[in-house]
Design an enzyme around this catalytic site. Structure first.
Site, PDB file in Angstrom:
ATOM      1  N   LYS A   1      -2.865  17.732 -12.627  1.00 20.79           N
ATOM      2  CA  LYS A   1      -2.813  18.914 -13.496  1.00 20.79           C
ATOM      3  C   LYS A   1      -1.419  19.070 -14.097  1.00 20.79           C
ATOM      4  O   LYS A   1      -1.041  18.289 -14.952  1.00 20.79           O
ATOM      5  CB  LYS A   1      -3.249  20.142 -12.698  1.00 20.79           C
TER       6      LYS A   1
ATOM      7  N   TYR B   1     -10.884  25.743  -4.464  1.00 21.89           N
ATOM      8  CA  TYR B   1     -11.472  24.743  -5.364  1.00 21.89           C
ATOM      9  C   TYR B   1     -12.872  24.336  -4.866  1.00 21.89           C
ATOM     10  O   TYR B   1     -13.027  23.883  -3.717  1.00 21.89           O
ATOM     11  CB  TYR B   1     -10.509  23.551  -5.374  1.00 21.89           C
TER      12      TYR B   1
ATOM     13  N   ARG C   1       0.815  -1.217   0.000  1.00 21.71           N
ATOM     14  CA  ARG C   1       0.000   0.000   0.000  1.00 21.71           C
ATOM     15  C   ARG C   1       0.855   1.276   0.000  1.00 21.71           C
ATOM     16  O   ARG C   1       0.473   2.288  -0.571  1.00 21.71           O
ATOM     17  CB  ARG C   1      -0.902  -0.012   1.241  1.00 21.71           C
TER      18      ARG C   1
ATOM     19  N   ASP D   1      -3.632  24.728  -1.021  1.00 18.47           N
ATOM     20  CA  ASP D   1      -3.735  23.984  -2.278  1.00 18.47           C
ATOM     21  C   ASP D   1      -2.778  24.642  -3.266  1.00 18.47           C
ATOM     22  O   ASP D   1      -2.942  25.812  -3.616  1.00 18.47           O
ATOM     23  CB  ASP D   1      -5.190  24.040  -2.779  1.00 18.47           C
TER      24      ASP D   1
END
Ligand SMILES: *Cc1c(COP(=O)(O)O)cnc(C)c1O
Length: 404
Positions: free
Chosen positions: A215, A119, A66, A190
């Site tokens: 992005k 956002y 993981r 962010d």
């Protein structure tokens, strides 16, 4: 060989997270391969015990798939170098990184102060999940005065995004972080816009930087990935525990794609930024354009803050056009080179209409909207790597069409 500590960012992007050499042959691949695995095996029980002990100390030691092996580690190292952090925690999307960071930092009864320009889906995260967990969230104008007025005894986190998501307004991050730290808050920013290459929130005072790698870092519109990066040991521990507990893992193939994208991050961002300025120059000369929102544009109110705090720009810009909602839709529909779609940071140009509802709670819009700016008149563009002359010609014919 480790990367020398004093090299510049474009060099770091090429040399960080290289594939290791095989000690037996003295050779290895240039590019880190995708190391897919669901679990880890150990040479003997002592090796397993050593790994468990290191993991208990909070070190990045995979004992199970993981966490991810070298491909993940290479990407994490690269994101740390970009953002100026000491640990990066990967998540399957930018939104997953935001959720993970907030869940690491708040609990029942706590409150988050958030900038009103962040956002949009962050509001949805609060509405659907955080509120149910008893976490409050207030969205306010990111000025010291407005934040001070909204501060509560329960406030634990200041959540910011600079520049803002729709109108790209620059925040005075150092000032806001000082204010927050004086009140014992953790500052989360962010940094998808800057992606560590043109803006570095940790250096400007934030404690945690979250990035939608989807992005600019990925850069090719073919991958979803996010990361939360921090520097402080206590915060790293909280993020690491939450990351592990939530089972937030990403595929090695996606980490590999992100790493591959990151090698050309600088080239792509510089090129998009240059093209966006050319498009701005053309748009500014149009009579139908009432306002441009792009911090590298000299008339943008955030331009001086951008010059002070940012290292460059990118292809994102918003424009208020003197058209009603239907006219703006005609303009978008007439475009041939701009894809109609959300997201940005890939190689191609995209456009969306900023719905007026999204601006209703946005103080910056109220401050800057004038009578010529109508609901539905704001378009958000991502300028990609196409020849800007072709993009301008496309916009030109679309304006003719929309005004006909
Ligand atoms: C796209 C975006 C996100 C979310 O990233 P996903 O990978 O799409 O979940 C977060 N913040 C900003 C500013 C974004 O533009």
């Amino acid at each position: 060989m480790p990367v020398p500590p004093d090299v510049r960012i474009d060099t770091l992007l090429q040399h960080t997270g290289q594939a290791p050499l095989d000690p037996a042959t003295g050779s290895g691949p240039v590019a880190m391969p995708s190391m897919r695995t669901s679990t880890v095996r150990f040479a003997d029980m002592d090796a397993l015990d050593r790994a468990q002990a290191a993991k208990a100390r909070g070190e990045r030691v995979p004992t199970y798939g993981r966490v991810g092996l070298q491909t993940h580690e290479s990407l994490e190292t690269l994101l740390c170098r970009l953002e100026g952090g000491s640990r990066a925690f990967l998540a399957p999307s930018g939104m997953a990184a935001i959720s993970m960071a907030l869940m690491a930092l708040v609990g029942q009864g706590d409150d988050v102060l958030a900038a009103d320009c962040v956002y949009g889906p962050v509001r949805f995260l609060h509405k659907t999940v955080l509120s149910r967990m008893g976490v409050g969230m207030d969205f306010v104008r990111p000025t010291v005065a407005a934040l001070q007025a909204a501060l509560r005894p329960e406030t634990r986190v200041l959540y910011l995004e600079s520049p803002g998501s729709l109108l790209m307004e620059m925040l005075d991050l150092p000032e806001l972080a000082r204010w927050a730290h004086d009140r014992g808050l953790v500052v989360v920013a962010d940094n998808t816009w800057g992606s560590g290459y043109v803006y570095q929130p940790l250096a400007l005072g934030a404690d945690v930087s979250v990035v939608a790698v989807t992005k600019y870092v990925g850069g090719h519109s073919d991958l979803m990935l996010g990361a939360a990066v921090a520097r402080d040991e206590t915060l790293n521990r909280r993020l690491g525990d939450t990351h592990y507990a939530l089972g937030s893992t990403v595929s090695a193939d996606d980490a590999w794609l992100a790493l591959r994208g990151a090698r050309t991050l600088g080239l792509r961002m510089r090129q998009s930024a240059e093209h966006a300025l050319e498009v701005c120059r053309w748009l500014a000369a149009r009579p139908e354009v009432s306002r441009l929102f792009h911090p590298a544009w000299p008339d943008d109110p955030g331009h001086m803050l951008w010059r002070r705090d940012a290292l460059g720009s990118n292809g994102m810009l918003s424009v208020a056009v003197d058209l009603d909602r239907a006219g703006a839709r005609r303009l978008i529909d007439a475009l041939r080179l701009f894809g109609i779609g959300y997201s940005w940071g890939g190689y191609e140009s995209l456009i969306t209409q900023v719905e007026s509802g999204a601006l209703d709670t946005h103080g910056y819009w109220d401050e800057h909207a004038d009578a010529r700016m109508r609901a539905g008149s704001v378009l958000r563009l991502h300028i990609g790597l196409e020849d800007p002359r072709d993009l301008i010609a496309d916009l030109d014919q679309a304006f003719v069409h929309a005004l006909a």
